[in-house]
Write a protein that holds these residues in place. Structure first.
Motif, PDB file in Angstrom:
ATOM      1  N   SER A   1       0.820  -1.213   0.000  1.00 22.95           N
ATOM      2  CA  SER A   1       0.000   0.000   0.000  1.00 22.95           C
ATOM      3  C   SER A   1       0.854   1.263   0.000  1.00 22.95           C
ATOM      4  O   SER A   1       0.576   2.235   0.699  1.00 22.95           O
ATOM      5  N   GLY A   2       1.945   1.242  -0.796  1.00 21.15           N
ATOM      6  CA  GLY A   2       2.784   2.419  -0.939  1.00 21.15           C
ATOM      7  C   GLY A   2       3.758   2.635   0.205  1.00 21.15           C
ATOM      8  O   GLY A   2       4.487   3.636   0.208  1.00 21.15           O
ATOM      9  N   ARG A   3       3.839   1.735   1.176  1.00 15.90           N
ATOM     10  CA  ARG A   3       4.771   1.889   2.297  1.00 15.90           C
ATOM     11  C   ARG A   3       5.723   0.701   2.354  1.00 15.90           C
ATOM     12  O   ARG A   3       5.374  -0.420   1.945  1.00 15.90           O
ATOM     13  N   ASP A   4       6.922   0.949   2.869  1.00 12.65           N
ATOM     14  CA  ASP A   4       7.903  -0.130   3.050  1.00 12.65           C
ATOM     15  C   ASP A   4       7.668  -0.824   4.384  1.00 12.65           C
ATOM     16  O   ASP A   4       7.546  -0.167   5.431  1.00 12.65           O
ATOM     17  N   TYR A   5       7.630  -2.150   4.327  1.00 14.58           N
ATOM     18  CA  TYR A   5       7.513  -2.970   5.535  1.00 14.58           C
ATOM     19  C   TYR A   5       8.685  -3.949   5.572  1.00 14.58           C
ATOM     20  O   TYR A   5       9.127  -4.446   4.526  1.00 14.58           O
ATOM     21  N   LEU A   6       9.139  -4.228   6.772  1.00 12.37           N
ATOM     22  CA  LEU A   6      10.227  -5.183   6.942  1.00 12.37           C
ATOM     23  C   LEU A   6       9.640  -6.572   7.133  1.00 12.37           C
ATOM     24  O   LEU A   6       8.837  -6.803   8.053  1.00 12.37           O
ATOM     25  N   TYR A   7      10.053  -7.510   6.273  1.00 12.38           N
ATOM     26  CA  TYR A   7       9.532  -8.871   6.328  1.00 12.38           C
ATOM     27  C   TYR A   7      10.648  -9.876   6.599  1.00 12.38           C
ATOM     28  O   TYR A   7      11.730  -9.811   6.005  1.00 12.38           O
ATOM     29  N   SER A   8      10.337 -10.776   7.490  1.00  9.61           N
ATOM     30  CA  SER A   8      11.222 -11.911   7.779  1.00  9.61           C
ATOM     31  C   SER A   8      10.666 -13.147   7.099  1.00  9.61           C
ATOM     32  O   SER A   8       9.472 -13.427   7.213  1.00  9.61           O
ATOM     33  N   ARG A   9      11.522 -13.854   6.383  1.00 11.35           N
ATOM     34  CA  ARG A   9      11.108 -15.079   5.711  1.00 11.35           C
ATOM     35  C   ARG A   9      12.019 -16.225   6.130  1.00 11.35           C
ATOM     36  O   ARG A   9      13.221 -16.203   5.867  1.00 11.35           O
TER      37      ARG A   9
ATOM     38  N   VAL B   1       7.512 -19.608   6.590  1.00 11.48           N
ATOM     39  CA  VAL B   1       6.937 -18.647   7.525  1.00 11.48           C
ATOM     40  C   VAL B   1       7.336 -17.232   7.115  1.00 11.48           C
ATOM     41  O   VAL B   1       8.522 -16.903   7.034  1.00 11.48           O
ATOM     42  N   VAL B   2       6.331 -16.411   6.863  1.00  8.68           N
ATOM     43  CA  VAL B   2       6.557 -15.002   6.510  1.00  8.68           C
ATOM     44  C   VAL B   2       5.967 -14.141   7.614  1.00  8.68           C
ATOM     45  O   VAL B   2       4.802 -14.307   7.994  1.00  8.68           O
ATOM     46  N   LYS B   3       6.770 -13.219   8.122  1.00  3.85           N
ATOM     47  CA  LYS B   3       6.326 -12.405   9.252  1.00  3.85           C
ATOM     48  C   LYS B   3       6.696 -10.945   9.029  1.00  3.85           C
ATOM     49  O   LYS B   3       7.821 -10.632   8.682  1.00  3.85           O
ATOM     50  N   SER B   4       5.717 -10.072   9.215  1.00  2.00           N
ATOM     51  CA  SER B   4       5.980  -8.634   9.122  1.00  2.00           C
ATOM     52  C   SER B   4       6.495  -8.125  10.456  1.00  2.00           C
ATOM     53  O   SER B   4       5.923  -8.413  11.517  1.00  2.00           O
ATOM     54  N   LEU B   5       7.584  -7.353  10.393  1.00  2.00           N
ATOM     55  CA  LEU B   5       8.155  -6.746  11.599  1.00  2.00           C
ATOM     56  C   LEU B   5       7.761  -5.283  11.740  1.00  2.00           C
ATOM     57  O   LEU B   5       8.226  -4.617  12.657  1.00  2.00           O
ATOM     58  N   GLY B   6       6.910  -4.832  10.822  1.00  2.00           N
ATOM     59  CA  GLY B   6       6.406  -3.467  10.931  1.00  2.00           C
ATOM     60  C   GLY B   6       6.860  -2.570   9.806  1.00  2.00           C
ATOM     61  O   GLY B   6       7.730  -2.931   9.007  1.00  2.00           O
ATOM     62  N   PRO B   7       6.280  -1.362   9.703  1.00  2.00           N
ATOM     63  CA  PRO B   7       6.659  -0.408   8.657  1.00  2.00           C
ATOM     64  C   PRO B   7       8.050   0.154   8.903  1.00  2.00           C
ATOM     65  O   PRO B   7       8.602   0.043  10.001  1.00  2.00           O
ATOM     66  N   ARG B   8       8.626   0.734   7.858  1.00  2.00           N
ATOM     67  CA  ARG B   8       9.958   1.319   7.984  1.00  2.00           C
ATOM     68  C   ARG B   8       9.938   2.407   9.050  1.00  2.00           C
ATOM     69  O   ARG B   8       9.110   3.315   9.030  1.00  2.00           O
ATOM     70  N   SER B   9      10.855   2.281   9.992  1.00  2.00           N
ATOM     71  CA  SER B   9      10.984   3.243  11.072  1.00  2.00           C
ATOM     72  C   SER B   9      12.414   3.144  11.590  1.00  2.00           C
ATOM     73  O   SER B   9      13.206   2.305  11.142  1.00  2.00           O
ATOM     74  N   GLU B  10      12.750   3.978  12.538  1.00  2.00           N
ATOM     75  CA  GLU B  10      14.095   3.914  13.106  1.00  2.00           C
ATOM     76  C   GLU B  10      14.351   2.548  13.734  1.00  2.00           C
ATOM     77  O   GLU B  10      15.441   1.969  13.587  1.00  2.00           O
ATOM     78  N   ALA B  11      13.319   1.998  14.385  1.00  2.00           N
ATOM     79  CA  ALA B  11      13.482   0.700  15.045  1.00  2.00           C
ATOM     80  C   ALA B  11      13.679  -0.427  14.033  1.00  2.00           C
ATOM     81  O   ALA B  11      14.557  -1.284  14.194  1.00  2.00           O
ATOM     82  N   THR B  12      12.840  -0.432  12.971  1.00  2.00           N
ATOM     83  CA  THR B  12      12.977  -1.510  11.996  1.00  2.00           C
ATOM     84  C   THR B  12      14.240  -1.336  11.142  1.00  2.00           C
ATOM     85  O   THR B  12      14.818  -2.327  10.684  1.00  2.00           O
ATOM     86  N   GLU B  13      14.677  -0.099  10.917  1.00  2.00           N
ATOM     87  CA  GLU B  13      15.952   0.131  10.228  1.00  2.00           C
ATOM     88  C   GLU B  13      17.100  -0.478  11.036  1.00  2.00           C
ATOM     89  O   GLU B  13      18.024  -1.085  10.477  1.00  2.00           O
ATOM     90  N   GLN B  14      17.047  -0.329  12.358  1.00  2.00           N
ATOM     91  CA  GLN B  14      18.099  -0.896  13.214  1.00  2.00           C
ATOM     92  C   GLN B  14      18.070  -2.419  13.171  1.00  2.00           C
ATOM     93  O   GLN B  14      19.122  -3.066  13.143  1.00  2.00           O
TER      94      GLN B  14
END
Length: 344
Positions: free
Chosen positions: A46-54, A58-71
């Protein structure tokens, strides 16, 4: 006659060095399999970057791009690269150390046995298995800093004792549960095959055998959690009388060297229990006479090693009290002074 000789100081030093390299390498390998398996990447939703673990399926979203997910993203990739570099460096060190050990003639364990043990450690990190039988002598000689002669250690198989109180679990690199046949064929030698359905033994095209055994349950019809094959059509460990003593004995863990000088982890019963069990086998009326003679000779040489080179395993009154009755009687019958003077 079964005898042994002490190793020289140079060989002992190089063996210790290899053990240290192996310890560092297996720690890094465990870290790779636990922390850096699969992928971590950005994907648009939906036009936003999300961090995904594969990992595997098993595919899991760790949330939208943010300072925390960048780290999280940076830590994963930096850590994965550092881990890969460490494994590569340690592998090079291991190759070089193995060459030194080959030049010293320090390699001992058959390559097929070593590959089996390394594979069980890598893909069954918490597997409750122990090496028993003649192959265990390679661990005991490493503990004592000596070498048994060829007559003591000659064997064409490795016996692996499975603790059937819990189900054995093996995982491939993709986290898929696998059986013993696949483990051995994929990472040891593809020519290993069972003789038929529900077999306990695998044999390769050179005649080397890997046998999986377990204690005979009491009563014999008792269903044990680890008695069934790991996957359909897999080998089934054979129930054998007397092995309950080796399953319950304290364990020793040793890094041994294969014929090429590379390390292999070996977990075995306490050498005192192994020796007493050999004496018990030698006293059984249904034991093959040739095997009885070999059992007694191996027990005798192990008894000398314990007395002369392994003071950390005392054959004292406390040990005798904790030994199962049948093994205690076998030991006393073979060494009469033990009856009146347990402080060996």
């Amino acid at each position: 006659m079964m005898e042994f000789n002490a190793l020289d100081a140079r060989t002992l030093r190089e063996q210790i060095e290899m053990g240290q390299i192996w310890s560092a390498w297996i720690d890094a390998e465990d870290q790779k399999r636990h922390s850096f398996r699969g992928s971590l990447r950005w994907e648009q939703r939906s036009g936003r970057d999300y961090l995904y673990s594969r990992k595997r399926a098993v595919v899991k979203s760790l949330g939208p791009r943010s300072e925390a997910t960048e780290q999280i993203f940076a830590a994963f990739h930096v850590g994965k690269a550092a881990n890969a570099a460490r494994l590569s460096s340690l592998a090079t060190e291991m190759e070089q150390q193995a060459a030194i050990l080959r030049a010293l003639g320090a390699g001992r364990l058959p390559v097929m046995a070593a590959r089996t043990l390394r594979s069980l450690r890598l893909q069954g990190r918490h597997a409750a298995v122990r090496v028993i039988g003649t192959t265990a002598l390679y661990a005991y000689e490493a503990l004592a800093g000596l070498r048994f002669n060829a007559a003591s250690t000659a064997t064409g198989d490795i016996d692996i004792l499975v603790d059937d109180r819990n189900k054995l679990r093996l995982l491939a690199e993709d986290d898929q549960e696998i059986g013993l046949i696949r483990l051995i064929q994929d990472s040891v030698d593809k020519t290993f095959l069972p003789r038929g359905a529900r077999d306990f033994r695998l044999t390769n095209d050179r005649g080397y055998m890997i046998e999986f055994v377990r204690p005979e349950p009491k009563p014999v019809f008792r269903k044990m959690p680890g008695a069934d094959p790991l996957v359909a059509g897999d080998v089934e460990p054979a129930p054998v009388i007397g092995l309950q003593w080796l399953v319950h004995a304290p364990a020793v863990e040793v890094v041994v060297l294969d014929e090429r000088g590379f390390p292999a982890p070996m977990r075995c019963p306490d050498p005192r229990h192994w020796m007493a069990h050999k004496l018990w086998l030698a006293g059984r009326e249904d034991r093959d006479p040739a095997k009885k003679l070999r059992d007694r000779e191996q027990a005798a040489v192990m008894l000398r090693v314990l007395r002369q080179h392994l003071p950390q395993f005392p054959l004292d009154a406390a040990f005798l009290r904790g030994l199962p009755g049948d093994l205690r009687r076998a030991l006393a019958a073979d060494d009469p002074p033990a009856r009146s003077a347990p402080q060996w």
